[in-house]
Design a protein around this motif. Structure first.
Motif, PDB file in Angstrom:
ATOM      1  N   ASP A 137       9.843   9.224  -3.932  1.00 30.19           N
ATOM      2  CA  ASP A 137       8.495   9.357  -3.348  1.00 30.19           C
ATOM      3  C   ASP A 137       7.510   8.412  -4.038  1.00 30.19           C
ATOM      4  OD1 ASP A 137       9.216  11.267  -1.510  1.00 30.19           O
ATOM      5  OD2 ASP A 137       8.550  12.983  -2.714  1.00 30.19           O
ATOM      6  N   GLN A 138       6.634   7.825  -3.223  1.00 29.74           N
ATOM      7  CA  GLN A 138       5.514   7.036  -3.751  1.00 29.74           C
ATOM      8  C   GLN A 138       4.301   7.969  -3.783  1.00 29.74           C
ATOM      9  OE1 GLN A 138       6.099   3.421  -4.226  1.00 29.74           O
ATOM     10  NE2 GLN A 138       8.132   4.359  -4.012  1.00 29.74           N
ATOM     11  N   VAL A 139       3.691   8.121  -4.941  1.00 35.83           N
ATOM     12  CA  VAL A 139       2.610   9.108  -5.077  1.00 35.83           C
ATOM     13  C   VAL A 139       1.369   8.448  -5.679  1.00 35.83           C
ATOM     14  CG1 VAL A 139       1.946  11.339  -6.042  1.00 35.83           C
ATOM     15  CG2 VAL A 139       4.340  10.925  -5.417  1.00 35.83           C
ATOM     16  N   ARG A 176      -8.692   2.847  -2.384  1.00 31.41           N
ATOM     17  CA  ARG A 176      -7.662   3.889  -2.382  1.00 31.41           C
ATOM     18  C   ARG A 176      -7.243   4.216  -0.947  1.00 31.41           C
ATOM     19  NH1 ARG A 176     -10.821   7.073  -7.232  1.00 31.41           N
ATOM     20  NH2 ARG A 176      -9.620   6.178  -8.944  1.00 31.41           N
ATOM     21  N   ILE A 177      -8.227   4.282  -0.060  1.00 32.34           N
ATOM     22  CA  ILE A 177      -7.910   4.588   1.344  1.00 32.34           C
ATOM     23  C   ILE A 177      -7.091   3.450   1.956  1.00 32.34           C
ATOM     24  CG2 ILE A 177      -8.945   4.892   3.639  1.00 32.34           C
ATOM     25  CD1 ILE A 177     -11.261   6.390   2.102  1.00 32.34           C
ATOM     26  N   GLU A 183       0.539   1.351   2.594  1.00 34.31           N
ATOM     27  CA  GLU A 183       1.823   1.594   1.938  1.00 34.31           C
ATOM     28  C   GLU A 183       2.379   2.966   2.304  1.00 34.31           C
ATOM     29  OE1 GLU A 183       2.362   0.395  -2.013  1.00 34.31           O
ATOM     30  OE2 GLU A 183       0.826  -1.160  -1.923  1.00 34.31           O
ATOM     31  N   ASP A 184       3.655   3.133   2.010  1.00 37.88           N
ATOM     32  CA  ASP A 184       4.343   4.367   2.367  1.00 37.88           C
ATOM     33  C   ASP A 184       4.147   5.403   1.259  1.00 37.88           C
ATOM     34  OD1 ASP A 184       5.950   6.241   3.489  1.00 37.88           O
ATOM     35  OD2 ASP A 184       7.840   5.220   3.040  1.00 37.88           O
ATOM     36  N   GLU A 212      -3.260   7.588  10.314  1.00 34.39           N
ATOM     37  CA  GLU A 212      -3.107   6.219   9.813  1.00 34.39           C
ATOM     38  C   GLU A 212      -2.519   6.145   8.410  1.00 34.39           C
ATOM     39  OE1 GLU A 212      -6.490   3.560  10.760  1.00 34.39           O
ATOM     40  OE2 GLU A 212      -7.228   5.221  11.992  1.00 34.39           O
ATOM     41  N   THR A 213      -2.215   7.306   7.810  1.00 30.87           N
ATOM     42  CA  THR A 213      -1.497   7.291   6.536  1.00 30.87           C
ATOM     43  C   THR A 213      -0.260   8.175   6.698  1.00 30.87           C
ATOM     44  OG1 THR A 213      -2.372   9.295   5.480  1.00 30.87           O
ATOM     45  CG2 THR A 213      -3.751   7.320   5.380  1.00 30.87           C
ATOM     46  N   ARG A 214       0.674   8.062   5.753  1.00 31.57           N
ATOM     47  CA  ARG A 214       1.868   8.910   5.819  1.00 31.57           C
ATOM     48  C   ARG A 214       1.820  10.021   4.785  1.00 31.57           C
ATOM     49  NH1 ARG A 214       6.572   4.349   6.382  1.00 31.57           N
ATOM     50  NH2 ARG A 214       5.278   2.893   7.544  1.00 31.57           N
ATOM     51  N   VAL A 215       0.613  10.321   4.306  1.00 30.42           N
ATOM     52  CA  VAL A 215       0.474  11.368   3.288  1.00 30.42           C
ATOM     53  C   VAL A 215       0.810  12.738   3.893  1.00 30.42           C
ATOM     54  CG1 VAL A 215      -1.151  12.544   1.759  1.00 30.42           C
ATOM     55  CG2 VAL A 215      -1.253  10.052   2.043  1.00 30.42           C
ATOM     56  N   GLU A 216       1.736  13.432   3.262  1.00 29.04           N
ATOM     57  CA  GLU A 216       2.140  14.759   3.738  1.00 29.04           C
ATOM     58  C   GLU A 216       1.649  15.864   2.817  1.00 29.04           C
ATOM     59  OE1 GLU A 216       6.380  14.591   3.795  1.00 29.04           O
ATOM     60  OE2 GLU A 216       6.418  12.969   5.279  1.00 29.04           O
TER      61      GLU A 216
END
Ligand SMILES: [Zn+2]
Length: 440
Positions: A137-139, A176-177, A183-184, A212-216
């Motif tokens: 995971d990319q965090v 940051r946004i 990025e993933d 527009e982001t992949r943040v879960e």
């Protein structure tokens, strides 16, 4: 089931074994600090709590002196930065941290040895893994990477799991946004306040964080927050919020939610002993009763907290109220506010979280500040709210004031702030001040 656990054997340990383990660790900790910390040696001598005099956990809970924050600060001030508290030579430190300090008080300073820091990271890994973070995971780690501990331990906890922490310390909110859009990145570590601030900024930029982001997952910590705040974050981000909690004095995270629908925050009981005491009598309260948490840390050799009065309100529940299979008890709803923030205003009990709860029910309120002052001999709440640019202030002030009156029981003075006039926060939002002559 156990596949969601970082340390399955520890997380499912039968309670009797758990208590035996706690006592073995505590006995070793008492030996260590008595031999090496001048502060604790003096306390233990005075209280008749030398290592051989403490008979077990129950005796420890009954007789070992409670430790107040003011005593910690005083112990450190005897010879700054760490004073008489540390139980190892501070030259062995590989990290150092300090609180921001407030109202003229010196900060609490602390450090970790290499061995401590491995424990600190593992504590964070325990919580982050439970919330779903996995190798690969990319965090995004969102805080200033300064002297405040913030997410330092989270950074190393992510590495311990095998995830990649992205250190966004020097980025502003817009950068940051952009990073999240480009990025993933599957998860973000930040405070609840900052998660909302990023959502506001994204709206200004015309960015929909949900699509527009992949943040879960947003892992939040650092501030007690009402349910409404969490709902706002989840809606704006189209992502789940998971909470963890710790404190500078402990050096790391101590409790965490175990996933979606968690009823509260499980305490990592193999590594910290938690008691819940009545704030007035300082006697233990039972499961389900509100009290103040008192912590004893079992994992650090540098600075140990023995029966530290945290001032955090909690309600403890037995572990089997959660379906995850962990044998660690949990605090229902997490940290419920601070005992030293409670005020009595014209006979009504008041906590700053009450104002936050009301403010979060007004989507047009962008930021707010509460001051408790004496106006014409009466204790009075003066609340400044900053509406978004589309909302006229007068009607909002009336409606907001009425809602506060309903929630708190006293009528506040409501002022409307210019756009951008109130402070914004990255860590540890400060939205309440008591400026009465006898306040704080
Ligand atoms: Zn659970």
């Amino acid at each position: 089931m156990t596949s969601s656990m970082w340390r399955p054997a520890a997380e499912t340990m039968p309670r009797a074994e758990l208590h035996a383990l706690q006592w073995r660790k505590l006995a070793a900790q008492l030996d260590h600090v008595y031999a090496s910390s001048a502060f604790y040696r003096a306390r233990m001598d005075a209280a008749g709590c030398r290592p051989h005099e403490v008979a077990g956990l129950a005796d420890y809970f009954a007789r070992f002196p409670l430790l107040e924050r003011s005593e910690l600060i005083a112990a450190e001030q005897t010879a700054p930065p760490y004073g008489s508290l540390a139980a190892v030579d501070p030259r062995l430190a590989i990290t150092r941290h300090q609180t921001s300090g407030s109202s003229g008080q010196p900060p609490i300073r602390t450090f970790d040895t290499a061995r401590d820091w491995a424990w600190v990271a593992d504590m964070f890994a325990t919580g982050l893994y439970a919330l779903g973070i996995r190798p690969g995971d990319q965090v995004a780690v969102v805080f200033g990477y300064g002297m405040f501990i913030g997410f330092w331990a989270g950074h190393y906890g992510l590495q311990r799991i095998g995830a990649t922490p992205i250190p966004t310390g020097a980025f502003d909110t817009e950068q940051r946004i952009r990073l999240l859009c480009e990025e993933d990145v599957s998860a973000v570590l930040c405070t609840p306040t900052y998660a909302l601030r990023m959502a506001q900024k994204a709206r200004e930029l015309g960015v929909d964080l949900a699509t527009e982001t992949r943040v879960e997952l947003l892992v939040v910590t650092g501030e007690p927050h009402p349910r409404r705040t969490r709902d706002l974050i989840e809606t704006a981000w189209g992502a789940r919020v998971g909470e963890v909690a710790g404190m500078t004095e402990a050096g790391t995270l101590l409790m965490f939610e175990c996933g979606p629908g968690a009823p509260g925050l499980h305490v990592i009981e193999t590594d910290v002993i938690e008691e819940v005491l009545d704030p007035d009598t300082r006697e233990p309260v039972g499961y389900g009763e509100r009290g103040v948490r008192v912590m004893t840390t079992l994992g650090r050799e540098s600075v140990t907290m023995l029966r530290y009065w945290t001032n955090d309100f909690v309600v403890r529940r037995p572990h089997d109220g959660c379906a995850c299979g962990r044998t660690w008890d949990y605090y229902e709803g997490g940290l419920l506010g601070r005992a030293d923030d409670v005020r009595k205003i014209r006979g009504c009990l008041f906590t700053p979280a009450m104002i936050e709860d009301v403010a979060r029910s007004f989507p047009e309120i962008v930021e707010f500040q509460t001051v408790l002052d004496t106006v014409g001999a009466l204790d009075t709440l003066i609340i400044t709210v900053e509406p978004d640019e589309r909302t006229p202030g007068d009607a909002l002030a009336r409606r907001f004031g009425a809602e506060v009156k309903r929630a708190v029981g006293v009528t506040p003075i409501v002022r409307i702030g210019e756009p951008g006039s109130l402070p914004r926060f990255e860590m540890k939002a400060k939205r309440f001040r008591d400026v009465r002559a006898n306040g704080e």
